[in-house]
Design an enzyme around this catalytic site. Structure first.
Site, mmCIF file in Angstrom:
data_model
loop_
_atom_site.group_PDB
_atom_site.id
_atom_site.type_symbol
_atom_site.label_atom_id
_atom_site.label_comp_id
_atom_site.label_asym_id
_atom_site.label_seq_id
_atom_site.Cartn_x
_atom_site.Cartn_y
_atom_site.Cartn_z
ATOM 1 N N THR A 14 0.811 -1.220 0.000
ATOM 2 C CA THR A 14 0.000 0.000 0.000
ATOM 3 C C THR A 14 0.843 1.268 0.000
ATOM 4 O OG1 THR A 14 -1.783 -1.131 1.129
ATOM 5 C CG2 THR A 14 -1.739 1.247 1.358
ATOM 6 N N SER A 59 1.909 -7.823 -0.923
ATOM 7 C CA SER A 59 2.709 -8.755 -0.117
ATOM 8 C C SER A 59 1.998 -10.073 0.140
ATOM 9 C CB SER A 59 3.169 -8.105 1.180
ATOM 10 O OG SER A 59 2.159 -8.098 2.146
ATOM 11 N N SER A 60 0.732 -10.184 -0.239
ATOM 12 C CA SER A 60 0.064 -11.490 -0.148
ATOM 13 C C SER A 60 0.696 -12.470 -1.133
ATOM 14 C CB SER A 60 -1.426 -11.369 -0.475
ATOM 15 O OG SER A 60 -1.987 -10.361 0.312
ATOM 16 N N THR A 90 2.002 -4.576 4.311
ATOM 17 C CA THR A 90 1.908 -4.920 5.734
ATOM 18 C C THR A 90 1.457 -6.367 5.966
ATOM 19 O OG1 THR A 90 -0.350 -4.067 5.819
ATOM 20 C CG2 THR A 90 1.414 -2.554 6.447
ATOM 21 N N ASP A 91 0.739 -6.941 4.986
ATOM 22 C CA ASP A 91 0.122 -8.248 5.240
ATOM 23 C C ASP A 91 1.127 -9.325 5.632
ATOM 24 O OD1 ASP A 91 -2.368 -7.207 4.825
ATOM 25 O OD2 ASP A 91 -2.557 -7.913 2.762
ATOM 26 N N THR A 166 3.836 -9.154 14.961
ATOM 27 C CA THR A 166 2.705 -9.757 14.258
ATOM 28 C C THR A 166 1.845 -8.601 13.760
ATOM 29 O OG1 THR A 166 2.684 -11.612 15.779
ATOM 30 C CG2 THR A 166 0.652 -11.214 14.614
ATOM 31 N N THR A 278 2.398 -21.067 20.879
ATOM 32 C CA THR A 278 1.035 -20.825 21.368
ATOM 33 C C THR A 278 0.209 -20.010 20.374
ATOM 34 O OG1 THR A 278 -0.308 -19.847 23.112
ATOM 35 C CG2 THR A 278 1.801 -18.795 22.694
ATOM 36 N N GLN A 279 -1.080 -20.225 20.423
ATOM 37 C CA GLN A 279 -2.003 -19.412 19.614
ATOM 38 C C GLN A 279 -2.229 -18.042 20.259
ATOM 39 O OE1 GLN A 279 -5.657 -21.636 19.128
ATOM 40 N NE2 GLN A 279 -4.603 -23.411 18.289
ATOM 41 N N CYS A 280 -1.827 -17.909 21.545
ATOM 42 C CA CYS A 280 -2.073 -16.635 22.246
ATOM 43 C C CYS A 280 -1.086 -15.579 21.758
ATOM 44 C CB CYS A 280 -1.864 -16.800 23.744
ATOM 45 S SG CYS A 280 -2.989 -17.959 24.483
HETATM 46 N N1 ASP Z 1 -2.289 -5.970 0.716
HETATM 47 C C1 ASP Z 1 -1.279 -4.992 1.033
HETATM 48 C C2 ASP Z 1 0.047 -5.712 1.105
HETATM 49 O O1 ASP Z 1 0.365 -6.313 2.082
HETATM 50 C C3 ASP Z 1 -1.613 -4.316 2.304
HETATM 51 C C4 ASP Z 1 -0.629 -3.285 2.772
HETATM 52 O O2 ASP Z 1 0.395 -2.987 2.187
HETATM 53 O O3 ASP Z 1 -0.888 -2.711 3.817
HETATM 54 O O4 ASP Z 1 0.781 -5.652 0.147
#
Ligand code: ASP
Length: 342
Positions: A14, A59-60, A90-91, A166, A278-280
């Site tokens: 983004t 980034s996905s 960010t993903d 995270t 852990t999942q926590c």
């Molecule tokens: N889908 C975007 C990515 O991770 C979201 C972002 O950049 O915040 O590439």
């Protein structure tokens, strides 16, 4: 004294988007025009060079190939720059930054990841401040030495050790959290570095080495009430599987049904490394209760308070170096880059 120099590596996400004034549509921002867009950057006493040799992606779509590429770019420019800023979606930023924290061995310069929740070319963007402060941190020195010679994530006024982070919000501007390790810096009117928490290298630390052999035959398995034996066994029997991050409950607890423990023990006997996290979001695996001890007895390694992102990338790094089982276990049982508390 020469100005500090920072290499800005753009990988997508983004932060790299801008609204086209004519159409109102978001389109990629050209970071080569950074001084035209942000003339104020010239007031920073930093020489900024842009590396645009990486095809920008959401980034996905990141794979370990990007991690290898980034490690190589940093290695190839390591001697010329005082610090590095990586712009990333960010993903999956926590995965990439965690991976790099392991792959960049003997790192003695700052590598700061950042991005934004709102595109940089939108008026209310959080990207501008994230970018400017990330550059400042990457360039910051004290008595001639970098202040934060680690892989970090800077986001919304906080600098975190990357392999402790995270992504915790898809909405809030403070998108990242580090529940088990304090911020390395808090940013307000000034940048306040939390020096006792920052890893410092010996002055004459050995040269940077990059480790790019990553094992991709790994899986993350999250348990839940209702997980059945066939499903669990199928996951642990994936062909060529070498390592599993097992996300358990609370302080490392899992069902004590005989079939569950047996399935783990059999996977371990087949040579699969099982790392229990852990999942926590906060706290970690202690394997204190009967429900955790059974897993330990089945051969699972306790991952302490490691995040899943750090656990899976560490597993890929450790198993990629083809160690014998004993040395793999030793590396997993001990923090390599401050990724868990011991
Ligand atoms: N889908 C975007 C990515 O991770 C979201 C972002 O950049 O915040 O590439």
């Amino acid at each position: 004294m020469a100005r500090a120099s920072v290499l800005l590596i753009y990988t997508g996400g983004t932060i790299g988007m801008k609204t086209d004034p004519a159409t109102g549509v978001l389109r990629p921002f050209d970071f080569n025009d950074i001084y035209t867009e942000f003339p104020a950057l010239r007031t920073l006493d930093v020489e900024i060079e842009i590396y645009d040799g990486i095809e920008p992606i959401d980034s996905s779509n990141v794979t370990p190939d990007l991690w290898v590429r980034l490690a190589e770019v940093i290695r190839d420019h390591y001697m010329r720059f005082d610090g590095f800023v990586v712009l990333h979606g960010t993903d999956t930023m926590s995965f990439t930054a965690s991976a790099l924290s392991f792959m960049l061995e003997n790192l003695a310069k700052p590598v700061v990841f950042t991005g934004s929740q709102i595109p940089i070319g939108v008026l209310r963007t959080d990207g501008r401040e994230n970018l400017i402060t990330a550059i400042e941190i990457a360039a910051a020195t004290h008595e001639g030495r970098p202040i934060v010679p680690e892989v970090t994530i800077y986001f919304q006024n906080k600098l975190f050790r990357a392999n402790r982070t995270t992504k915790r919000s898809a909405e809030q501007l403070n998108a990242f959290g580090s529940d088990n390790y304090p911020p390395l810096a808090d940013v307000g009117v000034t940048i306040h570095y939390n020096m006792p928490y920052i890893h410092r290298n010996d002055f004459d630390s050995p040269a940077l080495n990059i480790s790019t052999e990553l094992c991709r035959d790994v899986a993350i398995v999250k348990i839940f009430p209702g997980l059945t034996e066939p499903v669990f066994r199928a996951m642990l029997s994936i062909p060529r599987l070498k390592g599993v991050v097992l996300e358990t409950y609370g302080s490392g607890n899992a069902p004590t049904y005989a079939w569950f423990t047996r399935a783990v023990a059999e996977a371990v006997a087949r040579g699969v490394v099982v790392l229990n996290v852990t999942q926590c979001p906060g706290g970690g695996v202690a394997q204190l209760y009967e429900t955790g001890l059974a897993l330990q007895q089945a051969g699972a390694i306790g991952g302490g308070d490691m995040t899943t992102e750090a656990a899976v990338t560490k597993l890929m790094y450790v198993l990629g170096r083809n160690p014998d089982r004993k040395s793999a276990e030793k590396q997993l049982n001990n923090p390599i880059k401050g990724e868990f508390t011991k």
